[in-house]
Design an enzyme around this catalytic site. Structure first.
Site, mmCIF file in Angstrom:
data_model
loop_
_atom_site.group_PDB
_atom_site.id
_atom_site.type_symbol
_atom_site.label_atom_id
_atom_site.label_comp_id
_atom_site.label_asym_id
_atom_site.label_seq_id
_atom_site.Cartn_x
_atom_site.Cartn_y
_atom_site.Cartn_z
ATOM 1 C CG HIS A 146 -1.671 1.281 1.398
ATOM 2 N ND1 HIS A 146 -2.759 1.580 0.614
ATOM 3 C CD2 HIS A 146 -1.487 2.329 2.225
ATOM 4 C CE1 HIS A 146 -3.223 2.771 0.972
ATOM 5 N NE2 HIS A 146 -2.471 3.246 1.947
ATOM 6 C CB SER A 148 -0.758 6.129 2.062
ATOM 7 O OG SER A 148 -1.311 7.247 2.719
ATOM 8 C CD GLU A 160 -4.751 -0.127 -1.553
ATOM 9 O OE1 GLU A 160 -5.569 -0.051 -2.483
ATOM 10 O OE2 GLU A 160 -4.697 0.705 -0.640
#
Length: 170
Positions: A146, A148, A160
């Site tokens: 993931h 971010s 993802e």
């Protein structure tokens, strides 16, 4: 892509210069929404292990990689990443299962992958994976990563990548 590939090769060479053995890996997968994801990496094992028991041990590795995101609706994207990864290696004869987790940093070329607005080029890379060590120097695994920016900039859609990977000792 050329500059990212050169930087990834330099990262792998730096890892190799400090190591007796460098692992190389290739992976392919998807973001779960149709965009393809390809990854080429170099791994350097930690020198230590912890919590050794009759079931297994905790160890880890450094992972440097270049990833290519083949978008469906927007321009393709590339990223460079560096992550420390912890691995719990179960004992076994020949085939040894493991689980892994890590948090590192990634730099994306563009701040968009399809309809995901990343907000900034610098991203945190969180991963979970499972796999099998097959004999000496070969690994087959599944991984979810993931990306971010941790809410440091908006928008922060994140993205993802789910992949199957093969790793071998070089």
């Amino acid at each position: 892509m050329k500059n990212n590939t050169i930087l990834a090769c330099l990262l792998c060479a730096a890892l190799a210069s400090h190591a007796a053995a460098l692992d190389l890996s290739v992976g392919a997968g998807s973001n779960g929404e149709g965009a393809n994801y390809f990854r080429l990496g170099g791994q350097q094992a930690f020198d230590n292990s912890w919590w050794q028991s009759r079931h297994g041990r905790l160890t880890g590795y450094w992972d440097a990689a270049v990833s290519y995101w083949q978008a469906r609706e927007s321009q393709d994207n590339q990223s460079l990443s560096l992550s420390p990864v912890l691995v719990y290696q179960f004992h076994g004869d020949g085939i040894r299962p493991f689980i892994e987790a890590g948090i590192g940093l990634a730099a994306f070329r563009h701040t968009r992958v399809d309809d995901h607005q990343l907000g900034s080029a610098l991203q945190m890379e969180d991963r979970l994976g499972v796999g099998l060590r097959l004999g000496d120097g070969h690994t087959l695994g599944l991984r979810a990563i993931h990306y971010s920016n941790g809410g440091l900039q908006q928008p922060n859609d994140g993205i993802e990548g789910y992949s199957l990977y093969y790793q071998w000792q070089y």
